[in-house]
Design a protein around this motif. Sequence first.
Motif, PDB file in Angstrom:
ATOM      1  N   SER A 244      43.683   3.076  26.022  1.00  0.00           N
ATOM      2  CA  SER A 244      42.254   2.930  26.294  1.00  0.00           C
ATOM      3  C   SER A 244      41.921   1.555  26.866  1.00  0.00           C
ATOM      4  CB  SER A 244      41.447   3.202  25.029  1.00  0.00           C
ATOM      5  OG  SER A 244      41.988   2.483  23.949  1.00  0.00           O
ATOM      6  N   THR A 394      37.580  16.443  23.441  1.00  0.00           N
ATOM      7  CA  THR A 394      37.995  15.100  23.018  1.00  0.00           C
ATOM      8  C   THR A 394      37.529  14.763  21.612  1.00  0.00           C
ATOM      9  OG1 THR A 394      35.995  14.156  23.971  1.00  0.00           O
ATOM     10  CG2 THR A 394      37.932  14.240  25.388  1.00  0.00           C
ATOM     11  N   LYS A 395      36.617  15.554  21.075  1.00  0.00           N
ATOM     12  CA  LYS A 395      36.066  15.310  19.732  1.00  0.00           C
ATOM     13  C   LYS A 395      36.726  16.283  18.746  1.00  0.00           C
ATOM     14  CE  LYS A 395      32.034  13.128  21.239  1.00  0.00           C
ATOM     15  NZ  LYS A 395      32.644  12.116  22.109  1.00  0.00           N
ATOM     16  N   PRO A 396      36.588  16.037  17.444  1.00  0.00           N
ATOM     17  CA  PRO A 396      37.152  16.999  16.488  1.00  0.00           C
ATOM     18  C   PRO A 396      36.637  18.419  16.764  1.00  0.00           C
ATOM     19  CG  PRO A 396      36.487  14.999  15.353  1.00  0.00           C
ATOM     20  CD  PRO A 396      36.022  14.858  16.781  1.00  0.00           C
ATOM     21  N   THR A 437      49.425  14.519  25.089  1.00  0.00           N
ATOM     22  CA  THR A 437      48.368  14.685  24.097  1.00  0.00           C
ATOM     23  C   THR A 437      48.902  14.435  22.689  1.00  0.00           C
ATOM     24  OG1 THR A 437      46.477  16.080  23.492  1.00  0.00           O
ATOM     25  CG2 THR A 437      48.611  17.139  23.525  1.00  0.00           C
ATOM     26  N   ASN A 449      38.207  13.498  11.033  1.00  0.00           N
ATOM     27  CA  ASN A 449      38.025  12.817  12.317  1.00  0.00           C
ATOM     28  C   ASN A 449      39.135  11.790  12.486  1.00  0.00           C
ATOM     29  OD1 ASN A 449      37.207  10.239  11.098  1.00  0.00           O
ATOM     30  ND2 ASN A 449      35.413  11.424  10.454  1.00  0.00           N
ATOM     31  N   ARG A 450      38.993  10.936  13.495  1.00  0.00           N
ATOM     32  CA  ARG A 450      40.082  10.020  13.832  1.00  0.00           C
ATOM     33  C   ARG A 450      40.333   8.967  12.757  1.00  0.00           C
ATOM     34  NH1 ARG A 450      38.771   7.084  17.534  1.00  0.00           N
ATOM     35  NH2 ARG A 450      36.671   7.783  18.025  1.00  0.00           N
ATOM     36  N   VAL A 502      42.011  17.203  15.670  1.00  0.00           N
ATOM     37  CA  VAL A 502      41.458  15.884  15.985  1.00  0.00           C
ATOM     38  C   VAL A 502      42.302  15.232  17.088  1.00  0.00           C
ATOM     39  CG1 VAL A 502      40.816  13.623  15.083  1.00  0.00           C
ATOM     40  CG2 VAL A 502      40.652  15.645  13.605  1.00  0.00           C
ATOM     41  N   LYS A 504      43.473  12.432  19.684  1.00  0.00           N
ATOM     42  CA  LYS A 504      43.373  10.971  19.685  1.00  0.00           C
ATOM     43  C   LYS A 504      44.398  10.392  20.654  1.00  0.00           C
ATOM     44  CE  LYS A 504      46.719  10.114  16.079  1.00  0.00           C
ATOM     45  NZ  LYS A 504      47.055   9.695  14.740  1.00  0.00           N
ATOM     46  N   ALA A 509      42.299   5.678  19.458  1.00  0.00           N
ATOM     47  CA  ALA A 509      41.003   5.795  20.134  1.00  0.00           C
ATOM     48  C   ALA A 509      40.738   7.231  20.580  1.00  0.00           C
ATOM     49  CB  ALA A 509      40.972   4.859  21.341  1.00  0.00           C
ATOM     50  N   GLU A 510      39.486   7.485  20.914  1.00  0.00           N
ATOM     51  CA  GLU A 510      39.123   8.819  21.399  1.00  0.00           C
ATOM     52  C   GLU A 510      39.577   8.955  22.858  1.00  0.00           C
ATOM     53  OE1 GLU A 510      35.090  10.245  20.524  1.00  0.00           O
ATOM     54  OE2 GLU A 510      34.982  10.880  22.618  1.00  0.00           O
ATOM     55  N   SER A 514      40.240  15.542  28.040  1.00  0.00           N
ATOM     56  CA  SER A 514      41.402  16.314  27.636  1.00  0.00           C
ATOM     57  C   SER A 514      41.340  17.669  28.300  1.00  0.00           C
ATOM     58  CB  SER A 514      41.441  16.488  26.116  1.00  0.00           C
ATOM     59  OG  SER A 514      42.414  17.444  25.766  1.00  0.00           O
TER      60      SER A 514
END
Length: 528
Positions: A244, A394-396, A437, A449-450, A502, A504, A509-510, A514
């Motif tokens: 990132s 890209t999010k949970p 990924t 979550n992350r 999740v 990452k 980082a997010e 994706s």
Amino acid sequence: MNRRQFVGALGQGSVAAVLGLNASRLLGQSSGHEPPVDCSPPSHGAAKHITFNTSAQVLPRKSVWDLSSTESARLASAYAALRALTVSNPNDPRGWMQQANVHCFNCSGGYQASNVEIHGGWWFLPWHRCYLHVHERILGKLIGDPTFRLAYWDWDTYPRHAIVPPPFMTPGALYDQYRGADATDVIPASITGPAHMKIVMGTQGTRAFMGGVSDPVHNHFPAGAMENSPHGPVHIWTGETNPSESPEPPGCLYPNTPGGQPMDQSQNGCLDMGVLATAAQDPVFFAHHSNIDRLWDVWLQTPGSQGNWNTSTWLNHPFNFYDENGDWVYITVADVLAQKEQSNLRYTYQPPQSATPLAAVVGGQNRRTRVKTTGAKLKQLTVVSTPAGTAVGTKPHVRSVTVPQTHLKGLQALAAGGPRRFTLHIDGLTLPSNESTIVDVYVGEPNANRTTEIGPSFVGTFSLVVPGMHHAHPAVRDAAFELRPETAALMVGQKKLTVTLVPKLVNGAEPAKSNLTYKRIYLTEGDN
Ligand code: C2O
């Protein structure tokens, strides 16, 4: 200044000249492209069975940190000889670039004619063991020292050895300028830290740990826990430690080769280790894989481990290599298992001298039995089924179903410490061939979550390392996670099967984006 800052400061055009790409790196590479478009092996006749030197001394492969200064210098001189061979005779199949291409032509698409893929399933562990063996013999021969043995990178001695081993960061033959990792970067605990290693090494099922039957014809590539993580993320981390923070473009040193797709390093994946086609151009690849290979042996000794595959399809399968004399040979899986590992390959793994023995970390029941199927199996419990594919994003990503009474009984038995008969499957995970990924998978924790810690709800990590952007077709994998008693307890309490994916980056980082999709999520019971 690390590689990325260096590249950012210079701009891509001048980088090749400054780093001497054409002068040294590409020498011996037929196409002149990076990574190789076609890494097919030099021509050869029919493969003969390899000759094992069964009278050679059995000697330890040690942690890089346990090498004496003489042994460390010997390791560097062996790789210096390997690199020199690529320069003096690029076509010698034993040289550094040709050796690296052996890994490339065993990745799907690297060598189009072969359709071979030794990643994503049950070939993963034995193929890399064979590769390490011929590599070790070649290095020993080049320096005229039959007592030469590889060294391993025990990133699981955490956090002390979760850095690139210092001899590989010193200018010289072990150094690779195409790494993101600096001398002080530490692999995140979520990848090789004790909590994650305990779950990976405590995996009991053969398919869950080693990977399942891969089927290139139907695009089924069921990677096991060890291959998914830590194996994959350590590759990605070594290639691109802080994705990132990378300048965009180019970050990676891949030119946008005609016919290829540009590498997108914001999605993890960078030279050399971060891309399967080039990974073995970095000498640390062999130290990384020696540790994977060592941990396979440790797993077989771990209470509860159900052991190696024992079907003849697996045992009798041959893999082809060039040996230390440049002869085209084959080695079968059975050649390198159990006592054959020592009697044929002539090494043992000396445990890291400064680490807590892994058995003490894993603990668990002292039981080593194959799970027997008693009576009818429960029906599959489907969470998601979308033949056209569901995007993870890209999010949970959370999906949930109610657990029927029939399944609750079995889960209660597991929660009470019964055999691990339940497997969570995610099938048809698909990614374009220029994207890596990493996805952590949780069960029974809808808000995972992350930042969620590894605990009862964590079932494992799915990862995919970019094969190489010239591999035209998308990469497809099936993931399977063995449920542990503490996870079953959560499901029993909730009467639900809630799966949270999740995504990452390797630094936690997010991801910026994706393209990962999957087809099905479901639970099975019994042997899978
Ligand atoms: Cu063949 Cu670590 O990949």
